[in-house]
Design a protein around this motif. Structure first.
Motif, PDB file in Angstrom:
ATOM      1  N   VAL A  66      44.551  45.676  -6.408  1.00 58.87           N
ATOM      2  CA  VAL A  66      43.727  46.894  -6.320  1.00 58.87           C
ATOM      3  C   VAL A  66      42.790  46.771  -5.118  1.00 58.87           C
ATOM      4  O   VAL A  66      42.651  47.697  -4.315  1.00 58.87           O
ATOM      5  CB  VAL A  66      42.868  47.049  -7.618  1.00 58.87           C
ATOM      6  N   TRP A  67      42.188  45.611  -5.000  1.00 59.17           N
ATOM      7  CA  TRP A  67      41.220  45.386  -3.913  1.00 59.17           C
ATOM      8  C   TRP A  67      41.904  45.544  -2.551  1.00 59.17           C
ATOM      9  O   TRP A  67      41.402  46.237  -1.663  1.00 59.17           O
ATOM     10  CB  TRP A  67      40.611  43.988  -4.066  1.00 59.17           C
ATOM     11  N   SER A  68      43.086  44.933  -2.383  1.00 65.21           N
ATOM     12  CA  SER A  68      43.755  45.027  -1.071  1.00 65.21           C
ATOM     13  C   SER A  68      44.134  46.472  -0.763  1.00 65.21           C
ATOM     14  O   SER A  68      44.068  46.892   0.382  1.00 65.21           O
ATOM     15  CB  SER A  68      45.032  44.193  -1.004  1.00 65.21           C
ATOM     16  N   ARG A  69      44.544  47.210  -1.808  1.00 72.46           N
ATOM     17  CA  ARG A  69      44.893  48.622  -1.575  1.00 72.46           C
ATOM     18  C   ARG A  69      43.685  49.398  -1.059  1.00 72.46           C
ATOM     19  O   ARG A  69      43.788  50.193  -0.130  1.00 72.46           O
ATOM     20  CB  ARG A  69      45.381  49.256  -2.887  1.00 72.46           C
ATOM     21  N   LEU A  70      42.525  49.124  -1.661  1.00 65.85           N
ATOM     22  CA  LEU A  70      41.318  49.840  -1.222  1.00 65.85           C
ATOM     23  C   LEU A  70      40.916  49.416   0.194  1.00 65.85           C
ATOM     24  O   LEU A  70      40.513  50.246   1.002  1.00 65.85           O
ATOM     25  CB  LEU A  70      40.159  49.584  -2.194  1.00 65.85           C
ATOM     26  N   VAL A  71      41.066  48.116   0.487  1.00 62.67           N
ATOM     27  CA  VAL A  71      40.746  47.648   1.851  1.00 62.67           C
ATOM     28  C   VAL A  71      41.665  48.345   2.847  1.00 62.67           C
ATOM     29  O   VAL A  71      41.227  48.849   3.886  1.00 62.67           O
ATOM     30  CB  VAL A  71      40.878  46.112   1.973  1.00 62.67           C
ATOM     31  N   ALA A  72      42.978  48.409   2.485  1.00 65.09           N
ATOM     32  CA  ALA A  72      43.950  49.031   3.395  1.00 65.09           C
ATOM     33  C   ALA A  72      43.620  50.518   3.576  1.00 65.09           C
ATOM     34  O   ALA A  72      43.648  51.030   4.697  1.00 65.09           O
ATOM     35  CB  ALA A  72      45.362  48.867   2.832  1.00 65.09           C
ATOM     36  N   ARG A  73      43.253  51.175   2.467  1.00 63.34           N
ATOM     37  CA  ARG A  73      42.938  52.608   2.549  1.00 63.34           C
ATOM     38  C   ARG A  73      41.792  52.845   3.528  1.00 63.34           C
ATOM     39  O   ARG A  73      41.835  53.741   4.367  1.00 63.34           O
ATOM     40  CB  ARG A  73      42.544  53.122   1.161  1.00 63.34           C
ATOM     41  N   HIS A  74      40.752  52.000   3.445  1.00 62.44           N
ATOM     42  CA  HIS A  74      39.591  52.204   4.326  1.00 62.44           C
ATOM     43  C   HIS A  74      39.874  51.750   5.750  1.00 62.44           C
ATOM     44  O   HIS A  74      39.274  52.265   6.685  1.00 62.44           O
ATOM     45  CB  HIS A  74      38.371  51.469   3.766  1.00 62.44           C
ATOM     46  N   SER A  75      40.797  50.783   5.910  1.00 56.92           N
ATOM     47  CA  SER A  75      41.046  50.279   7.270  1.00 56.92           C
ATOM     48  C   SER A  75      42.029  51.149   8.029  1.00 56.92           C
ATOM     49  O   SER A  75      41.999  51.205   9.248  1.00 56.92           O
ATOM     50  CB  SER A  75      41.621  48.856   7.220  1.00 56.92           C
ATOM     51  N   ARG A  76      42.936  51.816   7.281  1.00 56.93           N
ATOM     52  CA  ARG A  76      43.963  52.631   7.961  1.00 56.93           C
ATOM     53  C   ARG A  76      43.363  53.814   8.684  1.00 56.93           C
ATOM     54  O   ARG A  76      43.741  54.143   9.783  1.00 56.93           O
ATOM     55  CB  ARG A  76      45.001  53.114   6.941  1.00 56.93           C
ATOM     56  N   ARG A  77      42.418  54.469   7.990  1.00 54.08           N
ATOM     57  CA  ARG A  77      41.796  55.633   8.626  1.00 54.08           C
ATOM     58  C   ARG A  77      40.317  55.312   8.841  1.00 54.08           C
ATOM     59  O   ARG A  77      39.453  55.881   8.188  1.00 54.08           O
ATOM     60  CB  ARG A  77      41.934  56.870   7.732  1.00 54.08           C
ATOM     61  N   PRO A  78      40.038  54.339   9.708  1.00 57.70           N
ATOM     62  CA  PRO A  78      38.633  53.931   9.790  1.00 57.70           C
ATOM     63  C   PRO A  78      37.752  55.064  10.316  1.00 57.70           C
ATOM     64  O   PRO A  78      38.000  55.590  11.399  1.00 57.70           O
ATOM     65  CB  PRO A  78      38.655  52.737  10.737  1.00 57.70           C
ATOM     66  N   ALA A  79      36.791  55.416   9.503  1.00 55.83           N
ATOM     67  CA  ALA A  79      35.848  56.454   9.928  1.00 55.83           C
ATOM     68  C   ALA A  79      34.873  55.796  10.899  1.00 55.83           C
ATOM     69  O   ALA A  79      34.709  54.572  10.877  1.00 55.83           O
ATOM     70  CB  ALA A  79      35.111  56.966   8.712  1.00 55.83           C
ATOM     71  N   ARG A  80      34.251  56.608  11.733  1.00 56.92           N
ATOM     72  CA  ARG A  80      33.207  56.097  12.636  1.00 56.92           C
ATOM     73  C   ARG A  80      32.203  55.274  11.854  1.00 56.92           C
ATOM     74  O   ARG A  80      31.757  54.230  12.280  1.00 56.92           O
ATOM     75  CB  ARG A  80      32.470  57.308  13.240  1.00 56.92           C
ATOM     76  N   GLY A  81      31.921  55.785  10.634  1.00 55.55           N
ATOM     77  CA  GLY A  81      30.906  55.159   9.773  1.00 55.55           C
ATOM     78  C   GLY A  81      31.162  53.693   9.487  1.00 55.55           C
ATOM     79  O   GLY A  81      30.222  52.927   9.321  1.00 55.55           O
ATOM     80  N   ILE A  82      32.440  53.265   9.400  1.00 62.45           N
ATOM     81  CA  ILE A  82      32.642  51.854   9.068  1.00 62.45           C
ATOM     82  C   ILE A  82      32.859  50.984  10.309  1.00 62.45           C
ATOM     83  O   ILE A  82      33.093  49.800  10.179  1.00 62.45           O
ATOM     84  CB  ILE A  82      33.782  51.618   8.050  1.00 62.45           C
ATOM     85  N   MET A  83      32.803  51.585  11.490  1.00 64.43           N
ATOM     86  CA  MET A  83      32.983  50.766  12.688  1.00 64.43           C
ATOM     87  C   MET A  83      31.736  50.725  13.577  1.00 64.43           C
ATOM     88  O   MET A  83      31.580  49.812  14.379  1.00 64.43           O
ATOM     89  CB  MET A  83      34.167  51.279  13.497  1.00 64.43           C
ATOM     90  N   ALA A  84      30.874  51.705  13.400  1.00 58.67           N
ATOM     91  CA  ALA A  84      29.682  51.743  14.255  1.00 58.67           C
ATOM     92  C   ALA A  84      28.523  51.014  13.553  1.00 58.67           C
ATOM     93  O   ALA A  84      28.721  50.432  12.502  1.00 58.67           O
ATOM     94  CB  ALA A  84      29.322  53.201  14.525  1.00 58.67           C
ATOM     95  N   TYR A  85      27.332  51.056  14.124  1.00 60.16           N
ATOM     96  CA  TYR A  85      26.159  50.457  13.466  1.00 60.16           C
ATOM     97  C   TYR A  85      25.828  51.233  12.205  1.00 60.16           C
ATOM     98  O   TYR A  85      25.991  52.455  12.162  1.00 60.16           O
ATOM     99  CB  TYR A  85      24.959  50.454  14.413  1.00 60.16           C
ATOM    100  N   GLY A  86      25.354  50.505  11.192  1.00 60.76           N
ATOM    101  CA  GLY A  86      25.046  51.154   9.915  1.00 60.76           C
ATOM    102  C   GLY A  86      23.573  51.060   9.576  1.00 60.76           C
ATOM    103  O   GLY A  86      22.759  50.626  10.386  1.00 60.76           O
ATOM    104  N   ASP A  87      23.257  51.427   8.342  1.00 60.61           N
ATOM    105  CA  ASP A  87      21.878  51.509   7.864  1.00 60.61           C
ATOM    106  C   ASP A  87      21.428  50.130   7.360  1.00 60.61           C
ATOM    107  O   ASP A  87      22.174  49.459   6.640  1.00 60.61           O
ATOM    108  CB  ASP A  87      21.855  52.529   6.713  1.00 60.61           C
ATOM    109  N   ALA A  88      20.211  49.717   7.718  1.00 61.73           N
ATOM    110  CA  ALA A  88      19.695  48.417   7.260  1.00 61.73           C
ATOM    111  C   ALA A  88      19.667  48.348   5.732  1.00 61.73           C
ATOM    112  O   ALA A  88      19.789  47.268   5.156  1.00 61.73           O
ATOM    113  CB  ALA A  88      18.288  48.195   7.815  1.00 61.73           C
ATOM    114  N   MET A  89      19.500  49.471   5.064  1.00 60.38           N
ATOM    115  CA  MET A  89      19.426  49.452   3.588  1.00 60.38           C
ATOM    116  C   MET A  89      20.820  49.433   2.962  1.00 60.38           C
ATOM    117  O   MET A  89      20.961  49.116   1.795  1.00 60.38           O
ATOM    118  CB  MET A  89      18.657  50.676   3.068  1.00 60.38           C
ATOM    119  N   GLY A  90      21.835  49.794   3.721  1.00 56.01           N
ATOM    120  CA  GLY A  90      23.199  49.768   3.181  1.00 56.01           C
ATOM    121  C   GLY A  90      23.823  51.147   3.145  1.00 56.01           C
ATOM    122  O   GLY A  90      23.184  52.145   3.465  1.00 56.01           O
TER     123      GLY A  90
END
Ligand SMILES: Cc1ncc(COP(=O)(O)O)c(C=O)c1O
Length: 504
Positions: A163-187
């Motif tokens: 399940v975990w790998s499927r979710l990782v693959a889902r988020h990595s296949r269509r990487p949004a700007r949000g997961i590749m650029a700088y993020g929020d210090a609070m998370g």
């Protein structure tokens, strides 16, 4: 020299190599090829370039240095002819594997010796007092084995990795700007919302998502709390015995540790107050005292909260494994009783997911959010966004709750198997305490038995049994072994206790 390689290696494309930091002097009289030859020769004989290390292709190096390929080819040819380099068909040019040691060692050795002499001449070099204090903390390096009873290790082979790998693959296949650029210090907000909902429902923590900071595990939560709340020499009450890594975080901030004994009701608050020990903060594990396993009583909780309000002290509540209670309902957090916003609540996914995930969280009083956020910015800016997003989905889609339910049953079985194995194999040599919750218990040893010596002996047989005395600041009255059962299956538990018996 040119060698033939096996076909399988020859068929592979040669991967790109890093370009070395060569600075050519374009105005010098020394020709380009000679400057290149000298640079590579020195790098090879001083050991900066290791035997077998690949060189960049003549084309890429020429492009990088903005020169023609001819001087690069000439330099490589000269080094090849002199035996410093060798080529493999299909694998490019490498530093020769057979450079004689006496070519390498005199220069490399000389350099090393010079460096050593410089260090010795200046004597021990100046470090900060905090740095010195950290290096003086005891370590148990012999426990760094993945043997039976390693504490803090969950059942990794029962984690729903599919399940975990499927979710990782889902988020990595269509990487949004949000997961590749700088993020929020609070998370990431979706994860903070999921954590706030979970804590409200399961731990009676009163908070909003805006108060949650996603950290790289509890350890960073403790470190940031120390940074934001303490000045050097400030006094901090810690449980005796207590969690050694918390001591590191406070000592690293220059704090002075005041050990306060614990009994069956948790930290002895009245005794600490009576002894006149003022403190700027207290670190506690009220739901499941580490390592002894008792729950802090309601009376002590109220006493501690009143003391904190009266004196303006901070309470750092580490709620590290409260998901796993076997005989009773989970105990509500201390933070939920706090009406004066004096509690900083520290949580982690290390035990309920897996430690290498390095995700934990803090629940910060609202007025402290800007300070914690600034401290995080100054430390490491923010946590890896990809895994925060994956974890938010893992929780949101119900996998997290399901995994905890399954692990609660598994750990209850393992705990029973461990208690039984100790009883059957060791009779009453070990006195078991703290087996009602969590992923570890403590086996108290007969008076006079040295737990460090026993732990070392056990490690030689592949057993990771943490000595209880490592959790004390003052010498303890009696030794014990902290035995983790989360990551140890029934067979390993049986075999492990047999081996421990031999050591005893
Ligand atoms: C008392 C206590 N707090 C926190 C943790 C988890 O630490 P981290 O989240 O940094 O992995 C542990 C794990 O060993 C622990 O025993």
């Amino acid at each position: 020299m040119c060698y033939d390689m096996p076909l399988s290696i020859r068929m592979r494309r040669v991967p790109a190599t890093f370009l070395p930091p060569i600075a050519l002097d374009y105005s010098a009289k020394t020709p380009m090829y000679r400057q290149l030859y000298d640079w590579f020769r020195l790098a090879i004989v001083t050991g900066q370039m290791r035997p077998g290390q690949r060189l960049p292709s003549t084309r890429s190096l020429a492009t990088e240095l903005k020169i023609s390929r001819i001087p690069v080819s000439n330099a490589y040819d000269q080094l090849l002819a002199e035996g410093y380099l060798e080529t493999f068909i299909g694998a490019g040019t490498c530093v020769a594997r057979s450079i004689p040691d006496d070519t390498l060692s005199p220069l490399a050795g000389k350099r090393q010796k010079e460096l050593q002499q410089t260090v010795e001449k200046v004597g021990p070099r100046r470090m900060s007092r905090r740095g010195m204090a950290l290096t003086q903390l005891p370590t148990q390096s012999w426990l760094n084995i993945v043997g039976a009873f390693r504490v803090s290790l969950p059942a990794l082979d029962h984690f729903p990795i599919g399940v975990w790998s499927r979710l990782v693959a889902r988020h990595s296949r269509r990487p949004a700007r949000g997961i590749m650029a700088y993020g929020d210090a609070m998370g990431c907000l979706p994860l903070r919302e999921a954590i706030a909902e979970y804590l409200g429902a399961v731990r009676a923590v009163r908070c909003q998502a805006s108060q949650i900071m996603v950290t790289t595990g509890s350890q960073q939560g403790l470190h940031l709390s120390a940074q934001v709340l303490l000045d050097p020499k400030d006094r901090v009450w810690i449980e005796e015995p207590g969690y050694p890594s918390a001591r590191q975080a406070f000592i690293g901030a220059g704090a002075q540790l005041i050990p306060i004994p614990v009994d069956h009701e948790g930290i002895k608050v009245a005794e600490a107050i009576r002894r006149g020990h003022n403190a700027r903060a207290v670190y506690i594990t009220p739901s499941h005292q580490y390592p002894l396993g008792m729950t802090m009583s309601a009376t002590r909780r109220m006493l501690l909260l009143n003391w904190a309000v009266r004196t303006g002290a901070w309470i750092i509540e580490d709620d590290y494994d409260s998901e796993y209670r076997f005989g009773s309902r989970p105990i509500a957090s201390l933070q939920g009783l706090d009406t004066d916003a004096r509690v900083i609540y520290v949580g982690t996914f290390s035990k309920v997911m897996f430690p290498a995930l390095r995700i934990g969280y803090l629940v910060v009083p609202k007025d402290l959010v800007p300070a914690f956020s600034a401290a995080r910015d100054a430390a490491d800016v923010f946590s890896a966004t990809l895994y925060q997003s994956v974890l938010a989905d893992f929780i949101g889609e119900g996998h997290f709750a399901r995994h905890i339910r399954r692990m609660r049953m598994l750990y209850a079985e393992r705990r029973k198997a461990l208690v039984k194995a100790i009883r059957v194999q060791l009779g009453d040599v070990f006195e078991v305490i703290g087996a009602e919750a969590g992923m570890h218990l403590v086996a108290m040893l007969p008076p006079g038995v040295n737990d460090v010596a026993l732990s070392r002996k056990a490690a030689q047989r592949g057993i990771s049994a943490t000595p209880l005395s490592a959790c004390y600041l003052n010498p303890p009255g009696r030794g014990g072994l902290i035995l983790g059962y989360g990551g140890t299956n029934a067979q390993e538990i049986h075999d492990g206790i047999c081996k421990l018996k031999m050591c005893v």
